[in-house]
Design a protein around this motif. Sequence first.
Motif, short mmCIF file in Angstrom:
data_model
loop_
_atom_site.label_atom_id
_atom_site.label_comp_id
_atom_site.label_asym_id
_atom_site.label_seq_id
_atom_site.Cartn_x
_atom_site.Cartn_y
_atom_site.Cartn_z
N LYS A 82 0.83 -1.22 0.00
CA LYS A 82 0.00 0.00 0.00
C LYS A 82 0.86 1.26 0.00
O LYS A 82 0.58 2.23 -0.72
CB LYS A 82 -0.91 0.01 1.23
CG LYS A 82 -2.14 -0.81 1.12
CD LYS A 82 -2.89 -0.78 2.43
CE LYS A 82 -4.30 -0.36 2.25
NZ LYS A 82 -5.03 -0.32 3.52
N ALA A 83 1.92 1.26 0.81
CA ALA A 83 2.79 2.43 0.88
C ALA A 83 3.53 2.65 -0.43
O ALA A 83 3.69 3.80 -0.88
CB ALA A 83 3.78 2.27 2.02
N GLU A 85 2.48 1.88 -3.41
CA GLU A 85 1.49 2.43 -4.34
C GLU A 85 1.15 3.87 -4.01
O GLU A 85 1.04 4.72 -4.89
CB GLU A 85 0.22 1.57 -4.28
CG GLU A 85 -0.84 1.98 -5.28
CD GLU A 85 -2.06 1.08 -5.19
OE1 GLU A 85 -3.17 1.60 -5.42
OE2 GLU A 85 -1.91 -0.12 -4.90
N HIS A 86 1.02 4.18 -2.72
CA HIS A 86 0.65 5.53 -2.29
C HIS A 86 1.71 6.56 -2.67
O HIS A 86 1.38 7.70 -3.02
CB HIS A 86 0.42 5.54 -0.77
CG HIS A 86 0.03 6.87 -0.22
ND1 HIS A 86 0.94 7.76 0.30
CD2 HIS A 86 -1.20 7.48 -0.14
CE1 HIS A 86 0.31 8.85 0.69
NE2 HIS A 86 -0.99 8.71 0.45
N TYR A 87 2.97 6.19 -2.61
CA TYR A 87 4.05 7.14 -2.92
C TYR A 87 4.57 7.03 -4.34
O TYR A 87 5.68 7.47 -4.64
CB TYR A 87 5.18 6.98 -1.90
CG TYR A 87 4.77 7.54 -0.56
CD1 TYR A 87 4.69 8.90 -0.37
CD2 TYR A 87 4.42 6.70 0.48
CE1 TYR A 87 4.27 9.42 0.84
CE2 TYR A 87 4.01 7.22 1.70
CZ TYR A 87 3.93 8.58 1.87
OH TYR A 87 3.52 9.09 3.06
N ASP A 122 7.11 8.35 6.31
CA ASP A 122 5.75 7.96 6.68
C ASP A 122 5.77 6.77 7.63
O ASP A 122 5.03 6.73 8.62
CB ASP A 122 4.93 7.62 5.43
CG ASP A 122 3.50 7.30 5.77
OD1 ASP A 122 2.88 8.07 6.53
OD2 ASP A 122 3.00 6.26 5.28
#
Length: 158
Positions: A82-83, A85-87, A122
């Motif tokens: 998820k991280a 993809e988020h960044y 993050d």
Amino acid sequence: MNNDFLERPIWQQYLICILLPSTLFFIGYQFFIQDLKLQADHQMTLYKEKRLETKSLQARIERYQATKNSSLTLITEHELAKAIEHYNLSLTSFKHEQNDLEIYWDVELNGPFACFMNFISDFNNNFYYLNFQNLSISKQDSYLKIRFSLQFKREDTR
């Protein structure tokens, strides 16, 4: 030379020859002892301050280790994905290895360095514990290739 010292009574000769130098020596010795006592007191005060400072630092280390063990959590594969993809990073390879004591994730990401730094910060801000091993960054045409290994201690499932 008019010397009448030997013509004085014996108690005066004794007073001048023995008692006066002994008294002067005793007074000087007392000043010397007092100076040594002050230096010893000063050294004792410094020792106590250093001891308190050492105890304070040990308490800080113990607090850090206690909070590290209690508040920091290990990241899961799903949270890592998820991280990424988020960044706006792209995962080019992921390898999972484990032995009796430790688990290793070999990860290779592509993307801008700023995104990678945001990715790491993050996790730190959210109290995730990341133990990076073998971090390498190489420049490609329009992006960076970032390789690293994450090391985790294996938890007993007994």
